[in-house]
Write an enzyme that holds these catalytic residues in place. Structure first.
Site, PDB file in Angstrom:
ATOM      1  N   PRO A  12       0.766  -1.074   0.016  1.00 27.19           N
ATOM      2  CA  PRO A  12       0.040  -0.128  -0.150  1.00 27.19           C
ATOM      3  C   PRO A  12       0.840   1.422  -0.048  1.00 27.19           C
ATOM      4  CG  PRO A  12      -0.124  -1.207   1.942  1.00 27.19           C
ATOM      5  CD  PRO A  12       0.430  -2.173   0.929  1.00 27.19           C
ATOM      6  N   ASN A  13       0.396   2.087  -0.824  1.00 26.47           N
ATOM      7  CA  ASN A  13       1.001   3.545  -0.781  1.00 26.47           C
ATOM      8  C   ASN A  13       2.135   3.489  -1.788  1.00 26.47           C
ATOM      9  OD1 ASN A  13      -1.230   4.880   0.781  1.00 26.47           O
ATOM     10  ND2 ASN A  13      -0.289   3.841   2.403  1.00 26.47           N
ATOM     11  N   ARG A  20       4.877  12.196  -3.131  1.00 29.60           N
ATOM     12  CA  ARG A  20       4.933  12.709  -1.705  1.00 29.60           C
ATOM     13  C   ARG A  20       6.163  12.293  -0.685  1.00 29.60           C
ATOM     14  NH1 ARG A  20      -0.669  11.948  -2.085  1.00 29.60           N
ATOM     15  NH2 ARG A  20      -1.234  12.978  -3.750  1.00 29.60           N
ATOM     16  N   TYR A  25      11.218   8.956   1.115  1.00 27.12           N
ATOM     17  CA  TYR A  25      11.123   7.851   0.035  1.00 27.12           C
ATOM     18  C   TYR A  25      11.794   8.303  -1.252  1.00 27.12           C
ATOM     19  CZ  TYR A  25       7.750   6.296   3.218  1.00 27.12           C
ATOM     20  OH  TYR A  25       6.973   5.470   4.553  1.00 27.12           O
ATOM     21  N   ASN A  76       8.191  -5.506  -0.901  1.00 25.21           N
ATOM     22  CA  ASN A  76       8.162  -4.440   0.034  1.00 25.21           C
ATOM     23  C   ASN A  76       6.644  -4.111   0.480  1.00 25.21           C
ATOM     24  OD1 ASN A  76       7.845  -2.103   1.550  1.00 25.21           O
ATOM     25  ND2 ASN A  76       9.013  -0.681   0.178  1.00 25.21           N
ATOM     26  N   ALA A  79       3.039  -0.686   4.928  1.00 27.19           N
ATOM     27  CA  ALA A  79       2.738  -0.916   6.355  1.00 27.19           C
ATOM     28  C   ALA A  79       2.286  -2.165   6.576  1.00 27.19           C
ATOM     29  CB  ALA A  79       1.558   0.187   6.684  1.00 27.19           C
ATOM     30  N   ASP A  89       1.645 -15.592   6.714  1.00 25.45           N
ATOM     31  CA  ASP A  89       1.096 -16.920   6.114  1.00 25.45           C
ATOM     32  C   ASP A  89       1.286 -17.422   4.892  1.00 25.45           C
ATOM     33  OD1 ASP A  89       0.575 -17.489   8.734  1.00 25.45           O
ATOM     34  OD2 ASP A  89      -1.648 -17.249   8.822  1.00 25.45           O
ATOM     35  N   GLU A 100      12.555  -9.346   1.903  1.00 23.32           N
ATOM     36  CA  GLU A 100      11.887  -8.096   2.254  1.00 23.32           C
ATOM     37  C   GLU A 100      12.767  -6.816   1.972  1.00 23.32           C
ATOM     38  OE1 GLU A 100       9.150  -8.464   5.362  1.00 23.32           O
ATOM     39  OE2 GLU A 100       9.836  -6.590   6.392  1.00 23.32           O
ATOM     40  N   HIS A 102      12.752  -2.510   2.311  1.00 25.94           N
ATOM     41  CA  HIS A 102      12.275  -1.334   2.837  1.00 25.94           C
ATOM     42  C   HIS A 102      12.831  -0.282   2.274  1.00 25.94           C
ATOM     43  CE1 HIS A 102       9.191  -3.200   5.083  1.00 25.94           C
ATOM     44  NE2 HIS A 102      10.152  -3.926   5.533  1.00 25.94           N
ATOM     45  N   SER A 104      13.080   2.822   3.446  1.00 28.91           N
ATOM     46  CA  SER A 104      13.518   3.713   4.363  1.00 28.91           C
ATOM     47  C   SER A 104      14.168   2.878   5.642  1.00 28.91           C
ATOM     48  CB  SER A 104      12.331   4.471   5.080  1.00 28.91           C
ATOM     49  OG  SER A 104      11.400   3.564   5.722  1.00 28.91           O
ATOM     50  N   ARG A 109      12.911   5.341  12.582  1.00 32.87           N
ATOM     51  CA  ARG A 109      11.425   6.003  12.595  1.00 32.87           C
ATOM     52  C   ARG A 109      10.635   5.574  13.703  1.00 32.87           C
ATOM     53  NH1 ARG A 109       8.933   5.030   6.826  1.00 32.87           N
ATOM     54  NH2 ARG A 109       7.975   6.826   7.261  1.00 32.87           N
ATOM     55  N   ARG A 113       7.198   0.955  13.471  1.00 35.57           N
ATOM     56  CA  ARG A 113       7.829   0.371  12.021  1.00 35.57           C
ATOM     57  C   ARG A 113       8.914  -0.511  12.708  1.00 35.57           C
ATOM     58  NH1 ARG A 113       5.043   3.683   8.297  1.00 35.57           N
ATOM     59  NH2 ARG A 113       4.638   5.681   8.900  1.00 35.57           N
TER      60      ARG A 113
HETATM   61  O1  CA2 Z   1      10.445   2.209   3.919  1.00 32.51           O
HETATM   62  C1  CA2 Z   1       9.506   1.435   3.341  1.00 32.51           C
HETATM   63  O2  CA2 Z   1       9.737   0.862   2.291  1.00 32.51           O
HETATM   64  C2  CA2 Z   1       8.153   1.117   4.112  1.00 32.51           C
HETATM   65  O3  CA2 Z   1       7.750  -0.133   3.812  1.00 32.51           O
HETATM   66  C3  CA2 Z   1       7.257   2.202   3.323  1.00 32.51           C
HETATM   67  C4  CA2 Z   1       5.768   2.196   3.868  1.00 32.51           C
HETATM   68  C5  CA2 Z   1       6.108   2.195   5.521  1.00 32.51           C
HETATM   69  O4  CA2 Z   1       4.606   1.851   6.075  1.00 32.51           O
HETATM   70  C6  CA2 Z   1       6.615   1.138   6.199  1.00 32.51           C
HETATM   71  O5  CA2 Z   1       7.063   1.373   7.526  1.00 32.51           O
HETATM   72  C7  CA2 Z   1       8.172   1.392   5.544  1.00 32.51           C
HETATM   73  C8  CA2 Z   1       4.962   3.149   3.675  1.00 32.51           C
HETATM   74  C9  CA2 Z   1       4.979   3.766   2.019  1.00 32.51           C
HETATM   75  C10 CA2 Z   1       4.489   4.577   1.748  1.00 32.51           C
HETATM   76  O6  CA2 Z   1       5.046   5.208   0.556  1.00 32.51           O
HETATM   77  C11 CA2 Z   1       4.877   6.617   0.224  1.00 32.51           C
HETATM   78  C12 CA2 Z   1       5.421   6.838  -1.019  1.00 32.51           C
HETATM   79  C13 CA2 Z   1       5.314   8.183  -1.262  1.00 32.51           C
HETATM   80  C14 CA2 Z   1       4.665   9.129  -0.567  1.00 32.51           C
HETATM   81  C15 CA2 Z   1       3.915   8.707   0.259  1.00 32.51           C
HETATM   82  C16 CA2 Z   1       4.061   7.400   0.806  1.00 32.51           C
END
Ligand code: CA2
Length: 147
Positions: A12-13, A20, A25, A76, A79, A89, A100, A102, A104, A109, A113
């Protein structure tokens, strides 16, 4: 190191990459990530398919579909990393190895997380290296396949 079929999953996201929060990121887009990884795979005689979904079930379905089709997964989970026992699972249920990633450094953080529930079903976890983490994961599988 040749001829691996990779599946790269993003949760997601992550479709918002580059749009953003560039401070966390980076400035590159999701499409840019896919282009980079496609070039990387091709340079190593391999192929890569991509799934990005904001829906947990779609990621689970993609994992279930991986056996027989892909040699390795790079995921990845966004969240979902921090609470999806369903993804854990699903990863455990298939014999396709996953790393896996990430973007960031999740340990720098918020506390929530710091823990990954999904990493327990993965070969390893890479965090904090930006998009390079996806390349590093693929490179690992390619070195493993070299002998
Ligand atoms: O650091 C990562 O790759 C995360 O998996 C990214 C997730 C976050 O919930 C994890 O804790 C760490 C969130 C991705 C959100 O991505 C965005 C990208 C651009 C703008 C806003 C959010």
């Amino acid at each position: 190191s040749s001829d691996l079929k990779f599946l790269v999953l993003n949760g997601p996201n992550l479709n918002l990459l580059g749009q953003r929060e560039p401070g966390i990121y980076g400035e590159q887009t999701y499409d840019g990530l896919c282009r980079q990884l496609t070039a990387f795979a091709e340079a190593h005689g391999s192929t890569v398919d991509f799934v990005q979904s904001n829906y947990e079930g779609a990621l689970i379905d993609a994992i279930h579909g991986a056996p027989g089709k892909y040699d390795a997964m790079v995921m990845n989970p966004g969240a979902f990393t921090h609470y999806s026992i369903a993804l854990l699972d699903a990863l455990k249920a298939v014999d396709v190895p996953c790393i896996e990633v990430h973007i960031s450094n999740i340990h720098q953080r918020e506390e929530f997380r710091h823990h990954s529930v999904t990493a327990a079903a993965c070969v390893g976890q890479i965090c904090g290296l930006g998009f390079y983490g996806y390349h590093a994961a693929m490179a690992y599988f390619l070195t493993q396949d070299a002998n």
